[in-house]
Design an enzyme around this catalytic site. Structure first.
Site, PDB file in Angstrom:
ATOM      1  N   GLY A  57     -22.521   3.626  12.552  1.00  0.00           N
ATOM      2  CA  GLY A  57     -22.457   2.360  13.269  1.00  0.00           C
ATOM      3  C   GLY A  57     -22.531   1.143  12.371  1.00  0.00           C
ATOM      4  N   ASP A  66     -11.708  -3.493   6.867  1.00  0.00           N
ATOM      5  CA  ASP A  66     -10.992  -4.767   6.943  1.00  0.00           C
ATOM      6  C   ASP A  66     -10.715  -5.147   8.391  1.00  0.00           C
ATOM      7  OD1 ASP A  66     -10.945  -4.524   4.183  1.00  0.00           O
ATOM      8  OD2 ASP A  66      -8.909  -3.721   4.139  1.00  0.00           O
ATOM      9  N   ASP A  75      -7.636   8.664   9.255  1.00  0.00           N
ATOM     10  CA  ASP A  75      -7.407   7.833   8.073  1.00  0.00           C
ATOM     11  C   ASP A  75      -8.359   6.646   8.141  1.00  0.00           C
ATOM     12  OD1 ASP A  75      -6.513   6.344   5.937  1.00  0.00           O
ATOM     13  OD2 ASP A  75      -4.438   6.182   6.618  1.00  0.00           O
ATOM     14  N   ASP A  82       0.840  -1.196   0.000  1.00  0.00           N
ATOM     15  CA  ASP A  82       0.000   0.000   0.000  1.00  0.00           C
ATOM     16  C   ASP A  82       0.877   1.249   0.000  1.00  0.00           C
ATOM     17  OD1 ASP A  82      -2.308  -1.430   0.003  1.00  0.00           O
ATOM     18  OD2 ASP A  82      -2.899  -0.960   2.057  1.00  0.00           O
ATOM     19  N   ALA A 128     -19.866   6.280  10.192  1.00  0.00           N
ATOM     20  CA  ALA A 128     -20.151   7.081  11.386  1.00  0.00           C
ATOM     21  C   ALA A 128     -21.517   6.781  11.992  1.00  0.00           C
ATOM     22  CB  ALA A 128     -20.053   8.561  11.042  1.00  0.00           C
ATOM     23  N   ASN A 170     -20.682  -2.785   3.172  1.00  0.00           N
ATOM     24  CA  ASN A 170     -20.929  -1.444   3.688  1.00  0.00           C
ATOM     25  C   ASN A 170     -22.252  -0.948   3.116  1.00  0.00           C
ATOM     26  OD1 ASN A 170     -20.453  -0.294   1.119  1.00  0.00           O
ATOM     27  ND2 ASN A 170     -18.291   0.078   1.579  1.00  0.00           N
TER      28      ASN A 170
END
Length: 291
Positions: free
Chosen positions: A210, A239, A233, A12, A208, A179
């Protein structure tokens, strides 16, 4: 028990930028750092740091021996990571001051994992173990079918999202982690709402806001409030959540407790800059839970 993770391994490259670039814009970064990453490696490290036995199935190129060594140092079983020709996967990540990011991935050897490696690794698995997969490797459907046939608990983190990839593994899944955007995309692609999917447990992370757990067997839909933190960040937070969730379930935690543990780990993660190398240890997460 063991968490078997067929997952990606990346270098990364994280660039700090004043804001995320617009289309066609050239933007100078103010800092560059390199970390171990890839959704698979992140999840394996998170599961290991959460106290789980994480065995990674994957591949690196001739330039990737460092990544395998680092995963071993972090407690991951790396015996089933092949060292192939070609280049190890990598990601270019731009992060702005608010913590939001933009990511470009080159898959490299993550898309050339030998199918016989998967079968050989899973001969060591036992009924009740967890098989975790994501959409950054090849052979996800093959692994999912093997896992189902062996009596493993098959979990899928549906990122990067691709409707066809999710649909290919849906018949074999026990746990689906998405998500909010991915859940909406899947509903649009299939015409099926999360609670009606043929998966026993659907876990939706809401940033944000939950998280949400849908137990489709019991017909229960439970919401969990977010852990309030100031993000620097957000890279790797999802993950970290997934790895900790799998480790909690593997240790026999009820889903609610495992989600609470995973949410606290992800909350700590967003206060740190980096990916796999900075995923929090279990002791730090437990200390934060105690307040």
């Amino acid at each position: 028990m063991t968490i078997w993770n067929l997952g990606s391994i990346n270098a990364d490259m994280i660039y700090t930028v004043p804001r995320l670039p617009a289309g066609g814009e050239t933007l100078a970064a103010t800092a560059l750092r390199q970390f171990l990453g890839g959704k698979g490696a992140n999840m394996s490290v998170a599961a290991a740091r959460a106290g789980g036995h994480a065995a990674h199935i994957g591949a690196v190129g001739a330039d990737g021996a460092w990544a395998k060594r680092r995963m071993t140092e972090y407690g991951v079983d790396t015996r089933h990571i092949a060292e192939l020709g070609g280049a190890t996967g990598h990601a270019i990540i731009a992060v702005e001051p608010s913590g939001e990011n933009q990511i470009l991935i080159w898959p490299g050897t993550n898309r050339t994992i030998p199918e016989d490696l998967i079968g050989t690794a899973l001969t060591e698995a036992a009924s009740g173990d967890i098989l975790l997969i994501q959409n950054e490797t090849n052979a996800q459907d093959i692994a999912a079918r093997i896992g189902r046939d062996m009596g493993l608990k098959v979990a899928y983190a549906a990122a990067p999202f691709e409707a066809a990839a999710v649909q290919a593994v849906l018949p074999f899944l026990d746990i689906l982690v998405l998500n909010a955007v991915e859940a909406e995309q899947l509903a649009d692609a299939t015409g099926t709402m999360p609670g009606d999917l043929p998966v026993a447990h659907v876990v939706i992370t809401l940033g944000a806001d939950g998280a949400r757990h849908i137990d489709t067997v019991r017909g229960e839909d439970t919401s969990y409030p977010a852990v309030p933190v100031e993000a620097v960040d957000t890279t790797g937070a999802g993950d970290t959540f997934t790895g900790y969730l799998m480790a909690g379930l593997d240790r026999g935690m009820p889903m609610a407790q495992a989600i609470g543990l995973a949410m606290q780990a992800a909350a700590l993660m967003v206060t740190r800059e980096g990916t796999a190398d900075v995923i929090p240890d279990l002791k730090d997460v437990q200390a934060a839970l105690r307040g």
